[in-house]
Design an enzyme around this catalytic site. Structure first.
Site, PDB file in Angstrom:
ATOM      1  N   ASP A 191      64.211  32.346  55.336  1.00  0.00           N
ATOM      2  CA  ASP A 191      64.028  33.321  54.251  1.00  0.00           C
ATOM      3  C   ASP A 191      62.653  33.957  54.420  1.00  0.00           C
ATOM      4  OD1 ASP A 191      65.623  33.704  51.338  1.00  0.00           O
ATOM      5  OD2 ASP A 191      63.530  34.389  51.337  1.00  0.00           O
ATOM      6  N   ASP A 231      61.719  36.779  58.610  1.00  0.00           N
ATOM      7  CA  ASP A 231      62.080  38.139  58.208  1.00  0.00           C
ATOM      8  C   ASP A 231      63.134  38.591  59.212  1.00  0.00           C
ATOM      9  OD1 ASP A 231      62.351  40.848  57.890  1.00  0.00           O
ATOM     10  OD2 ASP A 231      60.199  41.267  57.795  1.00  0.00           O
ATOM     11  N   VAL A 232      64.353  38.784  58.745  1.00  0.00           N
ATOM     12  CA  VAL A 232      65.456  39.055  59.678  1.00  0.00           C
ATOM     13  C   VAL A 232      65.302  40.380  60.427  1.00  0.00           C
ATOM     14  CG1 VAL A 232      67.160  37.610  58.497  1.00  0.00           C
ATOM     15  CG2 VAL A 232      66.943  40.034  57.860  1.00  0.00           C
ATOM     16  N   SER A 286      79.893  43.360  51.734  1.00  0.00           N
ATOM     17  CA  SER A 286      80.085  43.560  50.293  1.00  0.00           C
ATOM     18  C   SER A 286      81.266  44.500  50.120  1.00  0.00           C
ATOM     19  CB  SER A 286      78.849  44.216  49.678  1.00  0.00           C
ATOM     20  OG  SER A 286      79.167  44.742  48.396  1.00  0.00           O
ATOM     21  N   TYR A 313      72.993  50.924  50.780  1.00  0.00           N
ATOM     22  CA  TYR A 313      73.631  49.602  50.774  1.00  0.00           C
ATOM     23  C   TYR A 313      75.090  49.688  51.237  1.00  0.00           C
ATOM     24  CZ  TYR A 313      74.870  45.022  48.659  1.00  0.00           C
ATOM     25  OH  TYR A 313      75.296  43.737  48.427  1.00  0.00           O
ATOM     26  N   LYS A 340      76.594  47.873  54.490  1.00  0.00           N
ATOM     27  CA  LYS A 340      77.654  46.869  54.370  1.00  0.00           C
ATOM     28  C   LYS A 340      78.920  47.293  55.120  1.00  0.00           C
ATOM     29  CE  LYS A 340      75.664  43.620  51.953  1.00  0.00           C
ATOM     30  NZ  LYS A 340      75.150  42.442  52.689  1.00  0.00           N
TER      31      LYS A 340
HETATM   32  P1  NAP Z   1      69.363  37.426  46.321  1.00  0.00           P
HETATM   33  O1  NAP Z   1      69.538  36.435  45.203  1.00  0.00           O
HETATM   34  O2  NAP Z   1      68.395  38.547  46.135  1.00  0.00           O
HETATM   35  O3  NAP Z   1      69.016  36.634  47.663  1.00  0.00           O
HETATM   36  C1  NAP Z   1      68.717  37.310  48.865  1.00  0.00           C
HETATM   37  C2  NAP Z   1      67.684  36.497  49.622  1.00  0.00           C
HETATM   38  O4  NAP Z   1      67.369  37.190  50.848  1.00  0.00           O
HETATM   39  C3  NAP Z   1      66.378  36.349  48.849  1.00  0.00           C
HETATM   40  O5  NAP Z   1      65.873  35.033  48.958  1.00  0.00           O
HETATM   41  C4  NAP Z   1      65.472  37.357  49.560  1.00  0.00           C
HETATM   42  O6  NAP Z   1      64.100  37.061  49.462  1.00  0.00           O
HETATM   43  C5  NAP Z   1      65.951  37.214  50.980  1.00  0.00           C
HETATM   44  N1  NAP Z   1      65.504  38.316  51.840  1.00  0.00           N
HETATM   45  C6  NAP Z   1      65.257  39.600  51.481  1.00  0.00           C
HETATM   46  N2  NAP Z   1      64.832  40.301  52.558  1.00  0.00           N
HETATM   47  C7  NAP Z   1      64.801  39.434  53.597  1.00  0.00           C
HETATM   48  C8  NAP Z   1      64.441  39.553  54.961  1.00  0.00           C
HETATM   49  N3  NAP Z   1      63.998  40.716  55.470  1.00  0.00           N
HETATM   50  N4  NAP Z   1      64.533  38.467  55.748  1.00  0.00           N
HETATM   51  C9  NAP Z   1      64.956  37.296  55.245  1.00  0.00           C
HETATM   52  N5  NAP Z   1      65.283  37.103  53.970  1.00  0.00           N
HETATM   53  C10 NAP Z   1      65.217  38.170  53.150  1.00  0.00           C
HETATM   54  O7  NAP Z   1      70.754  38.110  46.655  1.00  0.00           O
HETATM   55  P2  NAP Z   1      72.255  37.556  46.591  1.00  0.00           P
HETATM   56  O8  NAP Z   1      72.894  38.203  45.433  1.00  0.00           O
HETATM   57  O9  NAP Z   1      72.287  36.081  46.745  1.00  0.00           O
HETATM   58  O10 NAP Z   1      72.862  38.251  47.895  1.00  0.00           O
HETATM   59  C11 NAP Z   1      73.032  37.568  49.120  1.00  0.00           C
HETATM   60  C12 NAP Z   1      73.882  38.436  50.059  1.00  0.00           C
HETATM   61  O11 NAP Z   1      75.153  38.683  49.433  1.00  0.00           O
HETATM   62  C13 NAP Z   1      73.277  39.816  50.334  1.00  0.00           C
HETATM   63  O12 NAP Z   1      73.546  40.192  51.661  1.00  0.00           O
HETATM   64  C14 NAP Z   1      74.013  40.715  49.362  1.00  0.00           C
HETATM   65  O13 NAP Z   1      74.017  42.039  49.786  1.00  0.00           O
HETATM   66  C15 NAP Z   1      75.384  40.078  49.392  1.00  0.00           C
HETATM   67  N6  NAP Z   1      76.228  40.401  48.240  1.00  0.00           N
HETATM   68  C16 NAP Z   1      75.850  40.049  46.978  1.00  0.00           C
HETATM   69  C17 NAP Z   1      76.684  40.358  45.911  1.00  0.00           C
HETATM   70  C18 NAP Z   1      76.352  39.975  44.500  1.00  0.00           C
HETATM   71  O14 NAP Z   1      77.117  40.358  43.590  1.00  0.00           O
HETATM   72  N7  NAP Z   1      75.276  39.221  44.244  1.00  0.00           N
HETATM   73  C19 NAP Z   1      77.878  41.038  46.142  1.00  0.00           C
HETATM   74  C20 NAP Z   1      78.214  41.398  47.434  1.00  0.00           C
HETATM   75  C21 NAP Z   1      77.382  41.056  48.490  1.00  0.00           C
HETATM   76  P3  NAP Z   1      63.236  37.822  48.287  1.00  0.00           P
HETATM   77  O15 NAP Z   1      63.860  37.413  46.981  1.00  0.00           O
HETATM   78  O16 NAP Z   1      61.863  37.310  48.501  1.00  0.00           O
HETATM   79  O17 NAP Z   1      63.404  39.299  48.578  1.00  0.00           O
END
Ligand code: NAP
Length: 248
Positions: free
Chosen positions: A37, A63-64, A143, A156, A160
């Protein structure tokens, strides 16, 4: 015997939210787990929480968007637990705005984290999987917005949707090496990312969901476990929707 007993898994963006749940569910299925992360402290705390559940877990800042950091994350997995067998490209951000108002920097940032990040993860995990010769499974977290497009999310939704092309092209390239590549498309899932959404936007989405509720991160994680495991041994290049029926 767990579905992933004896395997090593790397999950990006796993300090919280869906990524953390994926790490937990893969760990409970027997995998040793590496949490990558951008937030190093949060990643360390997440690994400690998994340790308390008797899951073998370690963390590393990653950082990915930085290829060297992704390579180091995959190498860290090999050093600590053995070669990566499961790679989950989950890290993500949002920078929402309408097309009219969005800055190009916000377009690029979102494309870079989701798409370049997953490309980096796929490339480095695939290289390790080829080298150790036992194949593996790569799961990209897309997504449903990549299927239908979301208002205010041109960046986004493009990223996706791009992940689906990446999934299918790499699935074709890697199939003969025994590496399967699949994608999951979650709908509305209850995490920090979605709880930041205005109430009206949340309510509007709710009307579109046949199951009439948001999903839980663990429900996405179960789908990832299926694709990561030998239960999905003949599935590659597939896109699995986890949406409660929304936009089926
Ligand atoms: P989240 O709670 O914001 O978690 C995302 C994590 O990725 C956070 O810990 C964030 O760190 C980290 N991150 C951000 N930029 C990064 C980077 N450059 N390198 C490494 N880590 C990084 O989001 P989530 O809702 O769990 O989403 C996870 C995945 O599911 C994402 O790909 C999202 O697009 C996808 N998704 C989510 C939903 C939904 O409804 N939640 C729906 C469809 C798809 P920081 O917090 O420090 O930025």
């Amino acid at each position: 015997m767990g579905l992933l007993e004896g395997r090593s898994a790397v999950v990006t963006g796993a300090a919280q939210g869906i990524g953390y749940e994926i790490a937990r569910v893969l760990g409970e299925a027997g995998a040793s787990v590496v949490i990558g992360d951008i937030n190093e402290d949060a990643a360390g705390q997440a690994a400690q929480r998994l340790g308390k559940l008797d899951i073998a877990a370690t963390s590393r800042r990653c950082d990915v968007t930085d290829e060297d950091e992704v390579a180091a994350l995959v190498a860290h997995c090999a050093d600590r637990f053995g070669p990566v067998g499961v790679m989950v490209n989950n890290a993500g951000i949002t920078r929402d705005a309408t097309l009219r108002k969005m800055a190009v920097a916000d377009f690029r940032a979102v494309i870079d984290v989701h798409l370049t990040g997953a490309w980096n993860g796929t490339r480095h995990a695939a290289r390790a999987m080829r080298e150790h010769g036992h194949g593996g499974s790569i799961v990209n977290i897309s997504s449903i917005s990549g299927k239908v497009g979301n208002f205010g999310q041109t960046n986004y939704s493009a990223a996706k949707a791009g992940l689906i092309g990446l999934t299918k092209a790499s699935a074709k390239e890697l199939a003969r090496a025994g590496v399967r590549v699949n994608a999951v498309q979650p709908g509305l899932i209850r995490t920090a990312m979605t709880e930041a959404m205005p109430r009206e936007a949340w309510d509007a989405k709710m009307t579109e969901i046949p199951m009439a509720r948001a999903g839980e991160p663990a429900e996405v994680a179960q789908a990832v476990l299926f694709l990561a495991s030998d239960m999905a041994s003949y599935i590659t290049g597939a896109v699995l929707e986890v949406t409660g029926g929304r936009y089926m």
